[in-house]
Design a protein around this motif. Sequence first.
Motif, PDB file in Angstrom:
ATOM      1  N   GLN A  65       1.498  -9.485   0.597  1.00 34.86           N
ATOM      2  CA  GLN A  65       2.870  -9.642   0.117  1.00 34.86           C
ATOM      3  C   GLN A  65       3.616 -10.673   0.950  1.00 34.86           C
ATOM      4  O   GLN A  65       4.360 -11.501   0.415  1.00 34.86           O
ATOM      5  CB  GLN A  65       3.612  -8.308   0.173  1.00 34.86           C
ATOM      6  CG  GLN A  65       5.100  -8.489  -0.094  1.00 34.86           C
ATOM      7  CD  GLN A  65       5.867  -7.187  -0.151  1.00 34.86           C
ATOM      8  OE1 GLN A  65       5.420  -6.237  -0.771  1.00 34.86           O
ATOM      9  NE2 GLN A  65       7.020  -7.136   0.485  1.00 34.86           N
TER      10      GLN A  65
ATOM     11  N   ASN B  68       1.618  -4.904  -5.918  1.00 42.66           N
ATOM     12  CA  ASN B  68       1.622  -3.642  -5.179  1.00 42.66           C
ATOM     13  C   ASN B  68       1.265  -2.458  -6.058  1.00 42.66           C
ATOM     14  O   ASN B  68       0.658  -1.490  -5.605  1.00 42.66           O
ATOM     15  CB  ASN B  68       2.987  -3.427  -4.522  1.00 42.66           C
ATOM     16  CG  ASN B  68       3.208  -4.391  -3.362  1.00 42.66           C
ATOM     17  OD1 ASN B  68       2.259  -4.937  -2.815  1.00 42.66           O
ATOM     18  ND2 ASN B  68       4.462  -4.616  -3.007  1.00 42.66           N
TER      19      ASN B  68
ATOM     20  N   GLU C 172      -2.429  -2.289  -6.158  1.00 40.53           N
ATOM     21  CA  GLU C 172      -2.977  -1.734  -4.925  1.00 40.53           C
ATOM     22  C   GLU C 172      -2.857  -0.208  -4.903  1.00 40.53           C
ATOM     23  O   GLU C 172      -3.759   0.486  -4.448  1.00 40.53           O
ATOM     24  CB  GLU C 172      -2.267  -2.336  -3.720  1.00 40.53           C
ATOM     25  CG  GLU C 172      -2.610  -3.802  -3.484  1.00 40.53           C
ATOM     26  CD  GLU C 172      -1.944  -4.354  -2.239  1.00 40.53           C
ATOM     27  OE1 GLU C 172      -1.330  -3.551  -1.495  1.00 40.53           O
ATOM     28  OE2 GLU C 172      -2.040  -5.569  -2.003  1.00 40.53           O
TER      29      GLU C 172
ATOM     30  N   GLU D 256       9.396  -1.700  -5.266  1.00 43.91           N
ATOM     31  CA  GLU D 256       7.955  -1.771  -5.009  1.00 43.91           C
ATOM     32  C   GLU D 256       7.629  -2.907  -4.036  1.00 43.91           C
ATOM     33  O   GLU D 256       6.504  -3.381  -3.984  1.00 43.91           O
ATOM     34  CB  GLU D 256       7.200  -1.933  -6.334  1.00 43.91           C
ATOM     35  CG  GLU D 256       7.288  -0.673  -7.191  1.00 43.91           C
ATOM     36  CD  GLU D 256       6.688  -0.858  -8.585  1.00 43.91           C
ATOM     37  OE1 GLU D 256       5.594  -0.308  -8.806  1.00 43.91           O
ATOM     38  OE2 GLU D 256       7.307  -1.522  -9.414  1.00 43.91           O
ATOM     39  N   ASN D 257       8.639  -3.284  -3.274  1.00 45.81           N
ATOM     40  CA  ASN D 257       8.460  -4.309  -2.248  1.00 45.81           C
ATOM     41  C   ASN D 257       8.137  -3.612  -0.934  1.00 45.81           C
ATOM     42  O   ASN D 257       8.962  -2.896  -0.363  1.00 45.81           O
ATOM     43  CB  ASN D 257       9.743  -5.132  -2.116  1.00 45.81           C
ATOM     44  CG  ASN D 257       9.598  -6.282  -1.150  1.00 45.81           C
ATOM     45  OD1 ASN D 257       9.024  -6.156  -0.073  1.00 45.81           O
ATOM     46  ND2 ASN D 257      10.143  -7.428  -1.531  1.00 45.81           N
ATOM     47  N   LYS D 258       6.939  -3.800  -0.421  1.00 44.91           N
ATOM     48  CA  LYS D 258       6.507  -3.082   0.777  1.00 44.91           C
ATOM     49  C   LYS D 258       7.401  -3.355   1.979  1.00 44.91           C
ATOM     50  O   LYS D 258       7.672  -2.463   2.776  1.00 44.91           O
ATOM     51  CB  LYS D 258       5.074  -3.497   1.136  1.00 44.91           C
ATOM     52  CG  LYS D 258       4.000  -3.005   0.193  1.00 44.91           C
ATOM     53  CD  LYS D 258       2.653  -3.470   0.720  1.00 44.91           C
ATOM     54  CE  LYS D 258       1.523  -3.044  -0.181  1.00 44.91           C
ATOM     55  NZ  LYS D 258       0.224  -3.507   0.333  1.00 44.91           N
TER      56      LYS D 258
ATOM     57  N   VAL E  27       2.008   2.474  -1.423  1.00 49.10           N
ATOM     58  CA  VAL E  27       3.347   2.114  -1.886  1.00 49.10           C
ATOM     59  C   VAL E  27       3.636   2.751  -3.234  1.00 49.10           C
ATOM     60  O   VAL E  27       2.777   2.791  -4.104  1.00 49.10           O
ATOM     61  CB  VAL E  27       3.473   0.591  -2.004  1.00 49.10           C
ATOM     62  CG1 VAL E  27       4.823   0.231  -2.603  1.00 49.10           C
ATOM     63  CG2 VAL E  27       3.329  -0.046  -0.634  1.00 49.10           C
TER      64      VAL E  27
END
Length: 400
Positions: A84, A298, A301, A352-354, A371
């Motif tokens: 990311q 993400n 993943e 959903e942004n790590k 996540v």
Amino acid sequence: ETGEVVQNLSDSCLAPQPARALTIVYSNDVMGELEPCGCRHNPTGGLDRKETFLARLKDKELVQIDSGNLLFETTEVPEALARQSELQAQYLLRGYEQLKHDLVTPGLKDFALGATVFKRLIARTKTQFISANLFDRKTGHRLLEPSLILTRKDAKGVALRLAFIGIASPGEDWARHGIEARDPALIIQAELSRLKGKYDRVFLLSQLGQTEDEALAERLPVFDGIFGARSQSLLQTPVQIGKTFIYQASFRNQYIGSVNLDTLVHQLTPLDPGFIPATETPVKKLIGEFKAKIAKQNRTEVSLARAEKVPGDEIHQTFPRCAECHLKQFDFWRKTRHTLALKSLIDSKQSENKDCLRCHTVGLGEKGYPVGPPPGRRRMAPRRPLRLPRANARSPIPLD
């Protein structure tokens, strides 16, 4: 009080200036930020706001520079955030390219994913990276071009040759990247000799920090300006040592600095909500594209992590499970704004942004904590008050 002073300066920054005023627009320590996360009240910063700022300037002759620590927040990126973070750096450079940014001198944070990734990132952008004192430890060759000369016209239409030299801090751990940062003063003297007669004004893009910038200005009183970074100083009034002015603009694009080279008028402008674009702009569209892409990456993943889940290896738990054993703490927590920690990310389409989730959730990156919430658990809080169990109860708290 400080905010009021800077805001007044920002208002005058947008006032009409001499035709074709030659202006340097500068930033430092952006640390990978495309936009503020929204968790603060009236947050400043954001690449789309910078786009608005540049559009409002009356100057037609701009030089845009950044003094480094541009791409990443830290000197090391956790493995869980590596993919990311590289993607975010790509989009940040695409945004800079869209803004017609001229040059950057890198800091150690720009190498957070290693020298190979750094070289791959800068190979894809038209924005030029310079550094006079970074060398490959094995070959002894320079990593980047040491300087850059740009020609711009001043208010009278006279062409000026502006020389920029980039310098990294030798006091940081470059060795782990196979890089050597050599003595700045000696390197600068050699570069100035090489450039002699080729420029009208000379500037330094420095990663040394404010204190060392001031010492360097006394030792080498040749620069028209030193644009600093690393110490993240908010210099509302430039520090003047002899003929040299030292500039720095805090961090994360919260403030943008500008210097009119014809009048030497300096301004620091906070990128407050007044700079939010009213319509869809190229940079705003780019940021939206990044959010969609990172969410898809993400999500994939998470799906793979669940598919590979070993029986008995629990995926992350949500607040009702915590409350089973920690009712007193849960009862305190649910009355605070922490219950809305994820809401600001949902509102800004960053849920959903790590990188955001590291602060707005717990356990990210640890074993069993992928996540994103499991299917069917996308609410941060129930729609009506929880039916609390007794303190010694062991049954889960219902969500509805």
